[in-house]
Design a protein around this motif. Structure first.
Motif, PDB file in Angstrom:
ATOM      1  N   VAL A 112      57.130 -51.112 -11.423  1.00 17.50           N
ATOM      2  CA  VAL A 112      56.595 -50.284 -10.336  1.00 17.50           C
ATOM      3  C   VAL A 112      56.820 -48.807 -10.641  1.00 17.50           C
ATOM      4  CG1 VAL A 112      56.877 -49.665  -7.899  1.00 17.50           C
ATOM      5  CG2 VAL A 112      56.765 -52.069  -8.564  1.00 17.50           C
ATOM      6  N   GLN A 113      57.972 -48.475 -11.232  1.00 13.61           N
ATOM      7  CA  GLN A 113      58.247 -47.067 -11.565  1.00 13.61           C
ATOM      8  C   GLN A 113      57.275 -46.526 -12.611  1.00 13.61           C
ATOM      9  OE1 GLN A 113      62.402 -45.380 -10.504  1.00 13.61           O
ATOM     10  NE2 GLN A 113      62.510 -46.331 -12.497  1.00 13.61           N
ATOM     11  N   LYS A 114      56.737 -47.417 -13.446  1.00 17.37           N
ATOM     12  CA  LYS A 114      55.803 -46.978 -14.485  1.00 17.37           C
ATOM     13  C   LYS A 114      54.379 -46.808 -13.962  1.00 17.37           C
ATOM     14  CE  LYS A 114      58.318 -49.326 -18.215  1.00 17.37           C
ATOM     15  NZ  LYS A 114      58.280 -50.449 -19.191  1.00 17.37           N
ATOM     16  N   LEU A 115      54.107 -47.370 -12.782  1.00 18.40           N
ATOM     17  CA  LEU A 115      52.743 -47.317 -12.265  1.00 18.40           C
ATOM     18  C   LEU A 115      52.355 -45.902 -11.843  1.00 18.40           C
ATOM     19  CD1 LEU A 115      52.644 -50.639 -10.207  1.00 18.40           C
ATOM     20  CD2 LEU A 115      51.682 -50.190 -12.473  1.00 18.40           C
ATOM     21  N   SER A 116      51.081 -45.659 -11.871  1.00 21.15           N
ATOM     22  CA  SER A 116      50.562 -44.321 -11.604  1.00 21.15           C
ATOM     23  C   SER A 116      50.571 -44.001 -10.111  1.00 21.15           C
ATOM     24  CB  SER A 116      49.139 -44.214 -12.157  1.00 21.15           C
ATOM     25  OG  SER A 116      49.069 -44.712 -13.482  1.00 21.15           O
ATOM     26  N   PHE A 117      50.360 -42.731  -9.800  1.00 23.43           N
ATOM     27  CA  PHE A 117      50.331 -42.300  -8.404  1.00 23.43           C
ATOM     28  C   PHE A 117      49.253 -43.041  -7.619  1.00 23.43           C
ATOM     29  CE2 PHE A 117      52.532 -37.938  -7.907  1.00 23.43           C
ATOM     30  CZ  PHE A 117      53.659 -38.454  -8.524  1.00 23.43           C
ATOM     31  N   ALA A 118      48.177 -43.431  -8.298  1.00 22.50           N
ATOM     32  CA  ALA A 118      47.086 -44.125  -7.609  1.00 22.50           C
ATOM     33  C   ALA A 118      47.592 -45.400  -6.941  1.00 22.50           C
ATOM     34  CB  ALA A 118      45.969 -44.456  -8.599  1.00 22.50           C
ATOM     35  N   PHE A 119      48.541 -46.068  -7.572  1.00 18.23           N
ATOM     36  CA  PHE A 119      49.112 -47.295  -7.002  1.00 18.23           C
ATOM     37  C   PHE A 119      49.822 -46.990  -5.684  1.00 18.23           C
ATOM     38  CE2 PHE A 119      52.978 -49.829  -6.458  1.00 18.23           C
ATOM     39  CZ  PHE A 119      52.453 -51.105  -6.382  1.00 18.23           C
ATOM     40  N   PHE A 120      50.617 -45.931  -5.677  1.00 18.62           N
ATOM     41  CA  PHE A 120      51.376 -45.571  -4.471  1.00 18.62           C
ATOM     42  C   PHE A 120      50.462 -44.965  -3.402  1.00 18.62           C
ATOM     43  CE2 PHE A 120      54.318 -45.510  -8.011  1.00 18.62           C
ATOM     44  CZ  PHE A 120      55.341 -46.315  -7.533  1.00 18.62           C
ATOM     45  N   ASP A 121      49.356 -44.353  -3.827  1.00 17.12           N
ATOM     46  CA  ASP A 121      48.398 -43.824  -2.861  1.00 17.12           C
ATOM     47  C   ASP A 121      47.793 -44.948  -2.029  1.00 17.12           C
ATOM     48  OD1 ASP A 121      48.831 -41.316  -3.875  1.00 17.12           O
ATOM     49  OD2 ASP A 121      47.062 -41.307  -5.161  1.00 17.12           O
ATOM     50  N   GLU A 122      47.698 -46.141  -2.606  1.00 18.92           N
ATOM     51  CA  GLU A 122      46.983 -47.248  -1.964  1.00 18.92           C
ATOM     52  C   GLU A 122      47.876 -48.143  -1.117  1.00 18.92           C
ATOM     53  OE1 GLU A 122      45.253 -49.317  -5.200  1.00 18.92           O
ATOM     54  OE2 GLU A 122      43.659 -47.855  -5.537  1.00 18.92           O
ATOM     55  N   ARG A 123      49.222 -48.030  -1.249  1.00 15.45           N
ATOM     56  CA  ARG A 123      50.105 -48.983  -0.582  1.00 15.45           C
ATOM     57  C   ARG A 123      51.204 -48.280   0.193  1.00 15.45           C
ATOM     58  NH1 ARG A 123      48.225 -51.180  -5.069  1.00 15.45           N
ATOM     59  NH2 ARG A 123      47.810 -53.415  -5.191  1.00 15.45           N
ATOM     60  N   PRO A 124      51.466 -48.710   1.416  1.00 14.06           N
ATOM     61  CA  PRO A 124      52.642 -48.214   2.141  1.00 14.06           C
ATOM     62  C   PRO A 124      53.918 -48.623   1.402  1.00 14.06           C
ATOM     63  CG  PRO A 124      51.121 -49.366   3.617  1.00 14.06           C
ATOM     64  CD  PRO A 124      50.657 -49.638   2.222  1.00 14.06           C
ATOM     65  N   VAL A 125      54.928 -47.771   1.444  1.00 16.72           N
ATOM     66  CA  VAL A 125      56.184 -48.041   0.740  1.00 16.72           C
ATOM     67  C   VAL A 125      56.810 -49.347   1.212  1.00 16.72           C
ATOM     68  CG1 VAL A 125      58.532 -47.204   0.358  1.00 16.72           C
ATOM     69  CG2 VAL A 125      56.613 -45.599   0.288  1.00 16.72           C
ATOM     70  N   GLU A 138      51.211 -60.302  -8.883  1.00 16.89           N
ATOM     71  CA  GLU A 138      50.059 -59.458  -8.579  1.00 16.89           C
ATOM     72  C   GLU A 138      50.394 -57.998  -8.861  1.00 16.89           C
ATOM     73  OE1 GLU A 138      47.671 -56.832  -5.854  1.00 16.89           O
ATOM     74  OE2 GLU A 138      49.755 -57.376  -5.570  1.00 16.89           O
ATOM     75  N   ILE A 139      51.637 -57.602  -8.549  1.00 13.40           N
ATOM     76  CA  ILE A 139      52.088 -56.236  -8.849  1.00 13.40           C
ATOM     77  C   ILE A 139      52.312 -56.057 -10.353  1.00 13.40           C
ATOM     78  CG2 ILE A 139      53.978 -54.575  -8.553  1.00 13.40           C
ATOM     79  CD1 ILE A 139      52.374 -54.721  -6.073  1.00 13.40           C
ATOM     80  N   MET A 140      52.966 -57.047 -10.980  1.00 12.87           N
ATOM     81  CA  MET A 140      53.312 -56.912 -12.398  1.00 12.87           C
ATOM     82  C   MET A 140      52.089 -56.967 -13.308  1.00 12.87           C
ATOM     83  SD  MET A 140      56.940 -59.003 -12.561  1.00 12.87           S
ATOM     84  CE  MET A 140      57.429 -58.353 -14.152  1.00 12.87           C
ATOM     85  N   ASP A 141      50.975 -57.485 -12.767  1.00 14.49           N
ATOM     86  CA  ASP A 141      49.739 -57.532 -13.555  1.00 14.49           C
ATOM     87  C   ASP A 141      48.923 -56.248 -13.446  1.00 14.49           C
ATOM     88  OD1 ASP A 141      50.264 -60.048 -14.522  1.00 14.49           O
ATOM     89  OD2 ASP A 141      49.091 -61.092 -12.984  1.00 14.49           O
ATOM     90  N   ILE A 142      49.359 -55.338 -12.585  1.00 17.13           N
ATOM     91  CA  ILE A 142      48.659 -54.055 -12.463  1.00 17.13           C
ATOM     92  C   ILE A 142      49.080 -53.152 -13.624  1.00 17.13           C
ATOM     93  CG2 ILE A 142      48.362 -51.975 -11.059  1.00 17.13           C
ATOM     94  CD1 ILE A 142      48.866 -53.704  -8.587  1.00 17.13           C
ATOM     95  N   ASN A 143      48.121 -52.659 -14.342  1.00 12.83           N
ATOM     96  CA  ASN A 143      48.414 -51.757 -15.457  1.00 12.83           C
ATOM     97  C   ASN A 143      48.414 -50.311 -14.976  1.00 12.83           C
ATOM     98  OD1 ASN A 143      48.502 -53.820 -17.462  1.00 12.83           O
ATOM     99  ND2 ASN A 143      46.269 -53.885 -17.459  1.00 12.83           N
ATOM    100  N   PRO A 144      49.326 -49.496 -15.503  1.00 11.26           N
ATOM    101  CA  PRO A 144      49.327 -48.073 -15.124  1.00 11.26           C
ATOM    102  C   PRO A 144      48.019 -47.407 -15.515  1.00 11.26           C
ATOM    103  CG  PRO A 144      51.343 -48.671 -16.322  1.00 11.26           C
ATOM    104  CD  PRO A 144      50.400 -49.821 -16.452  1.00 11.26           C
ATOM    105  N   ASN A 145      47.521 -46.532 -14.656  1.00 10.09           N
ATOM    106  CA  ASN A 145      46.314 -45.775 -15.002  1.00 10.09           C
ATOM    107  C   ASN A 145      46.606 -44.744 -16.082  1.00 10.09           C
ATOM    108  OD1 ASN A 145      44.954 -47.192 -13.059  1.00 10.09           O
ATOM    109  ND2 ASN A 145      45.175 -45.640 -11.484  1.00 10.09           N
ATOM    110  N   ILE A 146      47.842 -44.242 -16.063  1.00  9.27           N
ATOM    111  CA  ILE A 146      48.251 -43.243 -17.045  1.00  9.27           C
ATOM    112  C   ILE A 146      48.998 -43.941 -18.168  1.00  9.27           C
ATOM    113  CG2 ILE A 146      49.510 -41.097 -17.427  1.00  9.27           C
ATOM    114  CD1 ILE A 146      47.097 -40.905 -15.504  1.00  9.27           C
TER     115      ILE A 146
END
Length: 597
Positions: free
Chosen positions: A115-128, A327-335
């Motif tokens: 999760v720490q490696k994921l891009s800002f776009a991921f956090f823009d889409e989900r409540p903490v 589902e989270i771990m399969d998301i690739n970082p945009n950056i």
């Protein structure tokens, strides 16, 4: 598409076997420990299987022949074997608990790191709160799955097979009567599997939504109290909690069918066995000891079935959590860092070449933006809210990549620079200063984790934060709560300024860093910022135009484009957008001053 707090996440349907395979990969590092556990399980299982047969021997041979010595010998063997079994059961429980908690720790660590490696776009889409639900709640729900997979699935499966084999070896006809209900049970269990899995998925989703709402509620508790919105938020919480309750009840109703079906099959099977068993005793086909042994073996056959049905219930529940985790771990970082990315000792030249960008892939926030900033220049970014100022600095920090065009630092495409190298030499100071729970010393040291206490204190002196820090009860060891709520806005910004300076950045970004503070603190902060700006390329996002008159250049941004560029005097002479903005603010400031006086 962003998730709202009230909206459940959409999960893809995945093949359960694939998810199980991924989960059980976490068992691989513990092969030796698991083999030891399996040895203990084998001992316990062997003793359990031997008990009914030893009882048969005791009844048919020693009790029937009135041989007390033989009976005592069998009793001693049974006692010894069961003491060994009890010891092995204890060791098994201790070891599997250690293995399970290590695995859960590994899964949680992997998920947190990902999760720490994921891009800002991921956090823009989900409540903490919904992210927290995955890392805490969903991972915790896997504990029983790993525990039971070793302590129940493997031994119970072997017990069922071994018990059935022994029963058919002793008397195939009686064994067939005893297991007559088994096919019926299998059909029933598999028929309700799909419904149960979907319902437990829904429980996890509803829990996640409730968790997200609760997190947001207490994060914004001051606003809620200011606007007297407690009852409004309470009603929403009640509605969400009721949704969780309803989803849970519907899931449990399905789960509650498992055990009754197993007990029904067990009971009917036992009745059938005794009915035909008594007839076979009368005909001399079997002995009393054999029928009693069979009654025990039937219990041994159905008891693991009950355990496995419980495991299956847990598996269905855990699958919903596992799906959400993967589902989270399969998301690739945009950056993503380029394989040929290099370390770069940044001098401070920044260039945008026809850069366009959109957050949602539809509406462009920046369109064909081009400019070149030289090392040490002070650039002010001004414009109305939503014009694209913050987007420019986000792209410089490579929190996002442009849709079109290039961003160069010292002539190198930003995508060819290692992320760690880039961000180590950048620093951002926001208007909304975030401080972590911990001491002031620790918060300043976040700028450079290797900094000594002396360096932290000297840096605080340079930005005029030292005096207020030492005036606190414990000085630099004073603990601050999350977001630094024990400090005033100005004090938080001074700590943030010290944190920024100790990082010694080559490129500095200030996002309205002097807003919302008193005049005395603003003067201190301005002096500290002036110290910080010296010799560094800097981008200053400003809403109060009076604070940027000394900038080397000012970019006026409107609708994602730079529409005016120049220093303060040049832009005032143009009498364009900047001029109108400045005059408007000056008039407003004059009116406010008049009212105060």
């Amino acid at each position: 598409m962003p998730y709202s707090l009230r909206e459940d996440e959409k999960l893809e349907e995945k093949i359960s076997i694939d998810i199980l395979r991924r989960l059980f990969r976490y068992l691989k590092p513990y092969k030796k420990e698991i083999l030891i556990v399996l040895f203990f399980i084998f001992v316990v299982m062997t003793v359990d299987l031997a008990n009914p047969y030893l009882m048969k021997i005791a009844i048919d041979r020693f009790i029937k022949n009135k041989d007390p010595k033989g009976l005592i010998t069998v009793g001693f063997i049974v006692l010894l074997l069961n003491l060994i079994s009890a010891l092995c059961a204890k060791k098994r429980t201790e070891r599997i608990a250690k293995i399970t908690h290590r695995i859960i720790l590994n899964i949680r660590q992997d998920l947190f790191n990902h999760v720490q490696k994921l891009s800002f776009a991921f956090f823009d889409e989900r409540p903490v709160g919904k992210i927290l639900a995955r890392i805490i709640g969903d991972v915790n729900s896997l504990t029983n799955l790993f525990n039971m997979s070793v302590t129940n699935l493997i031994p119970d499966t072997f017990t069922i097979i071994a018990t059935a084999t022994i029963m058919f070896y002793l008397n195939a006809k009686l064994a067939s009567y005893g297991l007559l209900m088994f096919p019926f049970l299998l059909i029933t269990l598999f028929s309700i599997q799909t419904i149960s899995r979907r319902r437990w998925q829904l429980v996890r989703k509803k829990n996640s939504t409730l968790n997200a709402f609760t997190h947001e509620n207490y994060s914004g508790i001051r606003i809620i109290k200011y606007f007297n919105a407690e009852n409004y938020r309470k009603n929403i919480f009640t509605e969400l909690a009721w949704d969780v309750r309803q989803a849970f009840v519907r899931a449990v109703r399905i789960n509650d069918l498992f055990w009754p079906m197993v007990e029904f099959s067990w009971g009917v099977g036992s009745i059938i066995t005794f009915y035909f068993g008594i007839k076979m005793i009368k005909s001399g086909s079997i002995t009393v000891g054999l029928l009693i042994a069979f009654s025990n073996y039937i219990a041994m056959f159905w008891r693991p079935i009950m355990n496995l049905s419980n495991f299956y219930n847990n598996l269905v529940t855990s699958m919903a959590s596992a799906e959400r985790i993967f589902e989270i771990m399969d998301i690739n970082p945009n950056i993503v860092e380029d394989e040929e990315a290099v370390e770069l000792d940044i001098k401070g030249e920044v260039e945008f070449k026809n850069v366009s960008f959109s957050y949602d892939g539809k509406k462009k926030v920046l369109e064909k933006v081009s400019f070149k900033v030289y090392p040490g220049e002070r650039i002010a970014l001004v414009g109305h809210t939503g014009a694209g100022k913050t987007t420019i600095v986000n792209l410089i920090c490579r929190f996002y990549d442009p849709d079109e065009g290039e961003i160069l630092i010292d002539g190198v495409d930003i995508r060819k620079i290692k992320l760690e190298s880039l961000r180590r030499q950048l620093a951002v100071m926001f208007q909304d200063t975030f401080l972590f729970s911990g001491s002031i010393m620790e918060n300043i040291r976040y700028g450079r984790l290797s900094a000594s206490d002396e360096e932290v204190i000297n840096t605080a002196r340079e930005v005029y934060a030292h005096d207020f820090v030492v005036s606190l009860e414990k000085g630099y060891d004073t603990r601050v709560q999350e977001r630094g709520l024990r400090l005033s806005t100005g004090q938080r910004q001074l700590v943030s300024l010290a944190r920024t300076l100790i990082a010694n950045p080559k490129i500095l970004i200030l996002d309205e860093a002097t807003a919302s503070i008193d005049t005395h603190t603003e003067r201190l902060l301005q002096k500290g910022i002036e110290k910080l700006l010296q010799g560094r390329t800097s981008f200053i996002i400003a809403h109060r135009l009076s604070t940027i008159q000394n900038a080397d250049r000012i970019f006026v941004i409107e609708n994602g484009k730079i529409v005016e560029e120049g220093n303060h005097e040049e832009l005032m002479k143009k009498r364009g957008i900047y001029y109108n903005m400045f005059i408007s603010q000056f008039k407003l400031w004059s009116e406010e001053k008049e009212i105060v006086s």
